[in-house]
Design a protein around this motif. Structure first.
Motif, short mmCIF file in Angstrom:
data_model
loop_
_atom_site.label_atom_id
_atom_site.label_comp_id
_atom_site.label_asym_id
_atom_site.label_seq_id
_atom_site.Cartn_x
_atom_site.Cartn_y
_atom_site.Cartn_z
N ASN A 1 67.77 20.33 60.50
CA ASN A 1 66.78 19.42 59.90
C ASN A 1 65.57 19.20 60.81
O ASN A 1 64.73 18.36 60.50
N SER A 2 65.48 19.93 61.92
CA SER A 2 64.28 19.79 62.76
C SER A 2 63.34 20.97 62.48
O SER A 2 63.75 22.01 61.98
N GLU A 3 62.09 20.77 62.85
CA GLU A 3 61.09 21.84 62.68
C GLU A 3 61.48 23.06 63.51
O GLU A 3 61.34 24.20 63.08
N ALA A 4 61.99 22.78 64.71
CA ALA A 4 62.37 23.89 65.59
C ALA A 4 63.49 24.72 64.96
O ALA A 4 63.49 25.95 65.04
N PHE A 5 64.44 24.05 64.31
CA PHE A 5 65.54 24.77 63.65
C PHE A 5 64.99 25.62 62.50
O PHE A 5 65.38 26.78 62.32
N PHE A 6 64.07 25.03 61.74
CA PHE A 6 63.47 25.73 60.60
C PHE A 6 62.88 27.06 61.05
O PHE A 6 63.16 28.11 60.47
N TYR A 7 62.07 27.01 62.10
CA TYR A 7 61.41 28.25 62.53
C TYR A 7 62.36 29.17 63.32
O TYR A 7 62.19 30.38 63.30
N SER B 1 61.91 25.42 48.15
CA SER B 1 61.52 24.22 48.90
C SER B 1 60.31 24.47 49.81
O SER B 1 59.70 23.51 50.28
N ILE B 2 59.97 25.70 50.05
CA ILE B 2 58.87 26.12 50.93
C ILE B 2 58.95 25.34 52.25
O ILE B 2 59.86 25.54 53.01
N ASP B 3 58.01 24.42 52.49
CA ASP B 3 57.98 23.73 53.78
C ASP B 3 58.52 22.30 53.72
O ASP B 3 58.43 21.57 54.71
N ILE B 4 59.11 21.91 52.61
CA ILE B 4 59.58 20.52 52.49
C ILE B 4 60.57 20.15 53.60
O ILE B 4 60.48 19.04 54.16
N PRO B 5 61.52 21.04 53.98
CA PRO B 5 62.44 20.64 55.06
C PRO B 5 61.73 20.28 56.37
O PRO B 5 62.28 19.53 57.18
N LEU B 6 60.52 20.79 56.56
CA LEU B 6 59.80 20.47 57.80
C LEU B 6 59.36 19.01 57.86
O LEU B 6 59.15 18.47 58.94
N TYR B 7 59.18 18.41 56.71
CA TYR B 7 58.56 17.08 56.65
C TYR B 7 59.54 15.96 56.35
O TYR B 7 59.23 14.79 56.54
N GLU B 8 60.73 16.33 55.88
CA GLU B 8 61.61 15.29 55.33
C GLU B 8 62.01 14.22 56.35
O GLU B 8 62.03 13.04 56.01
N GLU B 9 62.31 14.65 57.57
CA GLU B 9 62.76 13.66 58.56
C GLU B 9 61.71 12.57 58.76
O GLU B 9 62.03 11.39 58.96
N GLY C 1 51.24 28.60 51.02
CA GLY C 1 51.12 29.89 51.70
C GLY C 1 51.34 29.82 53.20
O GLY C 1 51.34 30.84 53.89
N ASN C 2 51.57 28.62 53.71
CA ASN C 2 51.56 28.45 55.17
C ASN C 2 52.75 29.12 55.86
O ASN C 2 52.59 29.68 56.95
N ILE C 3 53.93 29.08 55.25
CA ILE C 3 55.11 29.63 55.94
C ILE C 3 54.98 31.16 56.08
O ILE C 3 55.28 31.72 57.13
N ALA C 4 54.53 31.82 55.02
CA ALA C 4 54.33 33.27 55.12
C ALA C 4 53.28 33.58 56.19
O ALA C 4 53.42 34.55 56.95
N ASN C 5 52.26 32.75 56.26
CA ASN C 5 51.24 32.94 57.29
C ASN C 5 51.81 32.77 58.69
O ASN C 5 51.43 33.47 59.62
N GLU C 6 52.74 31.82 58.83
CA GLU C 6 53.37 31.61 60.14
C GLU C 6 54.22 32.82 60.52
O GLU C 6 54.26 33.20 61.69
N ILE C 7 54.89 33.43 59.55
CA ILE C 7 55.64 34.65 59.84
C ILE C 7 54.66 35.73 60.30
O ILE C 7 54.93 36.45 61.28
#
Lengths: 383, 290
Positions: free
Chosen positions: A63-69, A101-109, A126-132
């Motif tokens: 549930n953290s941003e670091a885990f997501f990426y 969910s795209i980037d929703i898990p990044l913001y939920e906490e 489009g942000n997550i694909a851009n981050e990849i």
């Protein structure tokens, strides 16, 4: 398609693990693992099952941003390593990203203490694909599909179709959905979440068990190994019956399967195995079975559902289930539908109850979602 | 890809949803009791585009968006985290932005391709690429393709995203759609080229190889820098600047808005729309109006 799109590299991170070999071995051993997630956020004293990702020592907290990426980047890096891509091949490789969910898990906490976080800080779908792309040094285009449970299946469909037309030599397709309270509580609000065991197509089926995961596939115009699967064809169509359920007669679902077969140049009798969407909900399974019977009649090939192994990974299931099915087949089997026990006369379809020994074949994969979105893909590793 | 019609619904956001429902009810008999702002915006543009057109049932719907359905997503997260209750089912379902493309298809009875798609700042252009792929493959012969976004009210987000001053823009929201067919007969224009360029030099090289039969207008996306614009201006010395962002306002589907507003002009002309993303990649649309 004029050119084939071969699966050259793949990786998956799901409830069964994050190494393709061990995940396939777990499927062969008919393993699955759900976690009970309490509904404590809304002060309820019960829990619901979920196929959570195993967390390794040293990983950031879930549930953290670091885990997501970490999960995302680790999975795409493994797929690229598996494909053995050179730096210039990576740079020129477009990215096809699919997620619900795209980037929703990044913001939920952050919502625990704040409001309107997403609309104040999100950089868009489009942000997550851009981050990849940034992470890998990709300079080609990024394509993000947000069509609910068909999202990454649509990514596979378009990546292979555009490659077939000569638009590029290779592409990365990513399906990614991590646990989000929005999805978990939303599905429970719709009364769609079932108790374990997960049992699609069973007379006692009671609904969906959600899962989280990431699947990454490197498609390439050139075949590397003789048994590599390639995308033969596929189709997308809209069932306008209802925003949440498909036409129970299955006409729209039958139409998309027929279009996929036609685009692949395959007749129904040439399909060796069907990977059904098989969500386990009463209506979805009924609709899918009615559609299957329209297309295949009395000559239905073996049918299986993979969700009991990893859960319904929503927008990621397109990529994840394609990796699971093709890698299991390369290992010599297609797994039975875990959890299935009692046939349902109303469905008129009995899924595989034993693993099927098979090394090569032509497979139909179904994906259906909210918003009437229907996708069927045809893949093969036959010459 | 031939343009047969266009539909535009752009303006300052109105708080009362009745305004949007009344607008949409002029074009469709379906009732959208549970529809939200994003869905209604989508319908307002798409239904205008399809109005009094002969549209086949297998027409595709390609909804491109930068942000999708922000409003209901905020509502659901508020219901869970602040109100500590289950989300309302239809709020939850509307968090999936493809509900909007579904309602477009349902209201127009379209059973073909249905796509909700995004590509950071290049969503409309990349959506046209997908449509082109489907047309070449023969899986789609007609399609509605639109760009839909709610207005940005976050100064912080806007300035972080674009490195532009929020106050310099009139924030609008909108839904801008094209009816595209493979068939040229009775077309009003065409999408001539959709092309991506890794840098400005390659873009200018492409411009230098173009021949034009009609007066040329040039429009730019929000991230195209003054230096980029100047270089494009030198490469297209006879072109007239077309500035829909300045004239009409900004929302994240501005490239779609540029095309539909260009098509509203009198007389034949060619639009060169230059866009740029955060990775410094350029995309160009060449649109001919007959």
């Amino acid at each position: 398609m004029t050119e084939k799109a071969f699966i050259r590299g793949k990786a998956v991170h799901c409830a069964l693990g994050e190494e393709v070999g061990s995940v396939v071995a777990a499927m062969r051993a008919h393993q699955c693992q759900t976690t009970e997630v309490p509904l404590s956020l809304i002060n309820l004293d019960y829990a619901r099952p979920y196929y959570r990702l195993p967390v390794k020592d040293g990983d950031p907290p879930p549930n953290s941003e670091a885990f997501f990426y970490t999960v995302l980047f680790r999975t795409v890096e493994k797929a690229i390593a598996d494909a053995g891509l050179q730096p210039h091949e990576i740079e020129e490789m477009p990215i096809f990203f699919g997620s619900t969910s795209i980037d929703i898990p990044l913001y939920e906490e952050t919502y625990r203490t704040a409001s309107n976080v997403l609309s104040q800080t999100s950089s868009g779908y489009g942000n997550i694909a851009n981050e990849i792309a940034r992470h890998l040094g990709v300079k080609a285009g990024c394509y993000t599909f947000t069509t609910a449970c068909t999202s990454s299946a649509n990514g596979v469909l378009y990546a292979s179709a555009m490659m077939g037309q000569g638009a590029f030599d290779r592409a990365l397709v990513v399906g990614y959905d991590l646990f989000s309270n929005l999805g978990f509580y939303g599905f429970e609000a719709l009364k769609l979440i079932a108790p374990p065991p997960y049992r699609p197509f069973d007379k006692q089926r009671m609904g969906v068990i959600m899962g989280e995961g990431c699947g990454a596939i490197v498609l390439d115009r050139y075949r590397r190994d003789a048994n590599d699967f390639y995308c033969l064809g596929g189709a997308n169509a809209c069932d306008t019956h209802s925003v949440t359920t498909h036409d129970p007669e299955g006409h729209a679902i039958a139409a998309v399967m027929r279009e996929a077969l036609a685009s692949a140049g395959a007749r129904p009798e040439e399909i060796d195995v069907i990977k059904a969407h098989a969500t386990g909900s009463y209506h979805n399974d009924l609709t899918e079975c009615n559609g299957l019977k329209q297309v295949f009649g009395d000559h239905l090939p073996p049918v299986t559902g993979l969700k009991p192994f990893v859960g319904h990974t929503v927008g990621a299931c397109g990529a994840i289930e394609l990796v699971l099915l093709s890698e299991a087949a390369k290992a010599g089997f297609v797994p039975a539908t875990l959890g299935f026990e009692t046939p349902d006369e109303e469905l008129g379809v009995v899924p595989m109850t034993d693993d099927l020994a098979i090394e090569s074949g032509t497979f139909l994969l179904n994906y259906f979602g909210f918003g009437g979105n229907c996708v069927s893909l045809v893949v093969s590793n036959r010459d | 890809m031939y343009i047969h019609n266009h539909g535009t619904f752009v303006g300052r956001p109105v708080a009362d949803m009745k305004y949007y429902k009344e607008d949409v009810s002029r074009y469709t008999r379906l009732h959208f009791r549970r529809a939200n702002r994003f869905v209604l915006l989508s319908l307002a543009g798409a239904c205008r585009c399809a109005h009094e057109q002969s549209i086949k049932k297998n027409t595709g719907v390609y909804l491109t968006t930068e942000n999708g359905n922000l409003g209901d997503t905020e509502t659901v997260l508020h219901q869970i985290y602040q109100m500590r209750q289950f989300p309302m089912p239809y709020n939850f379902i509307n968090t999936m932005s493809n509900t909007a493309s579904f309602y477009v298809a349902q209201s127009l009875e379209l059973l073909g391709r249905n796509m909700t798609f995004s590509s950071k700042l290049l969503s409309f252009e990349r959506g046209l690429e997908l449509l082109h792929c489907d047309m070449v493959a023969g899986s789609v012969n007609e399609a509605l393709i639109g760009g839909v976004d709610e207005a940005s009210f976050s100064k912080t987000q806007f300035e972080a995203k674009f490195d532009r001053r929020y106050e310099d823009y009139n924030m609008v929201e909108g839904s801008c759609w094209l009816l595209i067919k493979k068939d040229a007969e009775r077309a009003m224009g065409e999408i001539g080229v959709i092309a991506a360029f890794a840098d400005l030099g390659k873009l200018l090289g492409w411009i230098g190889r173009q021949a034009f039969e009609r007066p040329v207008f040039v429009a730019h996306g929000i991230l195209v820098d003054p230096e980029d614009k100047k270089a494009v201006g030198h490469a297209l010395p006879d072109a007239t600047l077309f500035d829909p962002i300045g004239d009409i306002g900004y929302f994240d589907s501005a490239p779609a808005s540029a095309v539909t507003h260009f098509l509203q002009r009198d007389g034949g002309a060619c639009l060169i729309h230059v866009n740029k993303d955060t990775r410094g990649q350029f995309m160009v649309m060449r649109v001919e109006k007959y």
